[in-house]
Design an enzyme around this catalytic site. Structure first.
Site, PDB file in Angstrom:
ATOM      1  N   GLU A 240       0.828  -1.200   0.000  1.00  0.00           N
ATOM      2  CA  GLU A 240       0.000   0.000   0.000  1.00  0.00           C
ATOM      3  C   GLU A 240       0.862   1.249   0.000  1.00  0.00           C
ATOM      4  OE1 GLU A 240      -2.272   1.513  -1.334  1.00  0.00           O
ATOM      5  OE2 GLU A 240      -3.945   0.458  -0.388  1.00  0.00           O
ATOM      6  N   ASP A 320      -7.357  -0.209  -3.587  1.00  0.00           N
ATOM      7  CA  ASP A 320      -8.456   0.746  -3.705  1.00  0.00           C
ATOM      8  C   ASP A 320      -9.148   0.621  -5.058  1.00  0.00           C
ATOM      9  OD1 ASP A 320      -6.480   1.723  -5.350  1.00  0.00           O
ATOM     10  OD2 ASP A 320      -6.394   3.718  -4.452  1.00  0.00           O
TER      11      ASP A 320
END
Length: 521
Positions: A240, A320
């Site tokens: 991430e 995401d």
């Protein structure tokens, strides 16, 4: 009488029990001194279970990942009536029953709507919904990536931008600094530099929730932290807010120039969730694994030590739902705990042993599945063959002394026509999922996207050679235009017309081809 629901539950429980029994047998064999390599029937999740790091997710469109597994691999949905069908195995522990898909999808098109988890955790992947960075995804076309595995014709999963799969409610997947390992078999020929072709641990809300909230393999040519060496594609860790090749983000290993355009790649990530992660890759057709990084968690920013994984599983996008990437997926697993290097090596050996991309067993004909080369018949060019070069179709001389690359570039696998099963399409031998298609009348080698336009552009209908020799191939959507070589490039051309390649001079010879034995096996 049992209901279908009870029977389905019973089947999954029975499969899980048999998988556990298989793993126990392997452990006992090791305990009495039988080398693990002798357990020829051990598949990746059997190997990892025997090493004490069982699979908590096992996904494949191509084959079973447990020697005892006999359930469904994936589900397809056809466009004609919206009906769905689960695609299973030919035998327990074996290969996909692709013929069932072909029969169900005949006369229409299908997309892949679900990829079943073969582990007892039931972490099945479905088409991903909208996220913080992307609208809801669509399912991948079910016939986009035909491939030979273990001598069987099966399909892989070919991801184009806007496609992805996910499970936000999983069981057994590492969370909050838990240790895990994972691998996937992918391809170095179908990649780009967009975010993010991932497989692994992601957020449960389809949003970026911060550093360390992902732990997934990434494969592509995106260099997030400079410098990256070579052209890629690289196996990286998507933890991430960064694709990491080391604890510093950027590559600290100048010899890691990427895998290059290998048709099949094993990509592997291990992370103890606290202070260490490692990256490995290998040629999925031969050889062992290479470690490109093994060291501390990222130190160029906070939040990675310990990790904060949330336990969702993502395939084809970022956490995401950043979904601009492309990629290929054939199989992959996630484990509980860090597998040993010995277990990784055994899994790689098993992957190599099944023969991804092996010969189809048929050559020199237009029967679907046959490998061929297409030779020109014009008197100037009888040693020239259609080959791809920089994504463009050209003709060039190929001989027994030509390089292996040139021979592979001049070899095609005949597939049933993507727009009409009575015609044919030509898949590249060394770029799985890439087909010959015309665009602005010129022939190119491009990945199959599943669109109606692509299917029509990549379909050609054979007829007797216009010169009286060989075979001519009419464009499906421009039936008066035939595959023609002109000035060493390849087009679809009519007999006379406004384009230079429509010249009537030698047209009949230029559109006539000899279907010959393939230059590459």
């Amino acid at each position: 009488m049992y209901s279908h629901v009870y029977l389905g539950v019973y089947s999954r429980l029975r499969t899980a029990a048999l998988a556990a029994l298989s793993a126990l047998v392997t452990v006992l064999a090791l305990a009495v001194g039988i080398p693990q390599a002798q357990a020829a029937s051990s598949l990746p999740c059997d190997v990892y279970a025997a090493a004490g790091t069982p699979c908590v997710a096992a996904h494949s469109l191509a084959r079973a990942l447990y020697s005892s597994y006999n359930g469904s691999l994936y589900q397809v949905q056809r466009a004609s009536d919206g009906a769905t069908k689960d695609i299973g195995l030919l035998t327990a522990g074996g290969y996909a029953n692709a013929a069932a898909q072909d029969s169900f999808c005949a006369g229409t098109t299908c997309i892949i709507t679900k990829i079943y988890d073969q582990s007892s955790r039931h972490n099945d992947l479905t088409v991903e919904g909208a996220g913080g960075a992307g609208a809801a995804d669509v399912g991948a076309p079910a016939d986009a990536l035909p491939v030979t595995v273990g001598g069987h014709q099966v399909y892989g999963l070919e991801i184009s931008a806007g496609m992805g799969y996910r499970d936000n409610s999983t069981s057994g997947v590492a969370t909050n600094g838990g240790a895990e390992g994972m691998y996937m078999v992918t391809s170095g020929t179908h990649v780009n530099g967009s975010c993010c072709f991932d497989y692994g641990n992601a957020e449960t809300n389809n949003k970026d929730t911060g550093n360390g909230h992902m732990d997934a393999i990434n494969f592509g040519t995106e260099c997030w932290f400079s410098p990256c060496y070579g052209q890629g594609p690289w196996v990286q860790a998507d933890l991430e807010n960064g694709l990491f090749q080391s604890n510093l983000g950027y590559s600290t290993n100048s010899s890691n120039t990427g895998t290059g355009a290998l048709p099949f790649v094993t990509a592997l990530l291990k992370n103890n969730g606290q202070n260490h992660f490692a990256l490995k890759w290998g040629n999925a057709q031969s050889g062992g694994l290479t470690t490109t990084y093994s060291g501390s968690e990222p130190t160029n920013a906070g939040g990675y030590s310990p990790m904060h994984q949330e336990g969702a599983i993502v395939l084809g996008t970022g956490g995401d739902n950043s979904n601009g990437s492309i990629g290929s997926f054939f199989e992959g697993v996630m484990t509980s705990g860090i597998p040993t290097d010995a277990a990784d090596n055994s899994v790689q050996a098993n992957i190599v042993s099944v023969g991804y991309g092996g010969a189809t067993g048929s050559t020199g004909t237009l029967t679907p599945g046959s490998e061929i080369s297409l030779r020109a018949t014009t008197s100037c060019c009888t040693a020239d063959y259609i080959r791809h070069q920089n994504n463009t179709a050209v003709v060039s001389a190929i001989t027994s002394s030509s390089s292996a690359l040139d021979k592979n570039d001049a070899t095609w696998i005949v597939r049933r026509g993507l727009a009409d099963a009575s015609c044919v399409s030509f898949e590249s031998r060394n770029y799985p999922g890439d087909f010959l298609r015309h665009y602005n009348y010129q022939l190119l080698r491009q990945p199959m996207t599943g669109t109606t336009q692509f299917r029509q552009d990549a379909t050609f209908c054979p007829t007797t050679g216009k010169s009286g020799t060989g075979t001519s191939f009419a464009s499906y959507n421009y039936p008066t235009k035939f595959i023609r070589h002109y000035d060493y490039n390849v087009y679809i051309a009519s007999d006379g017309g406004s384009n230079t390649w429509d010249s009537a001079t030698s047209w009949a010879d230029d559109v006539s081809w000899v279907v010959s034995a393939p230059w590459a096996p």
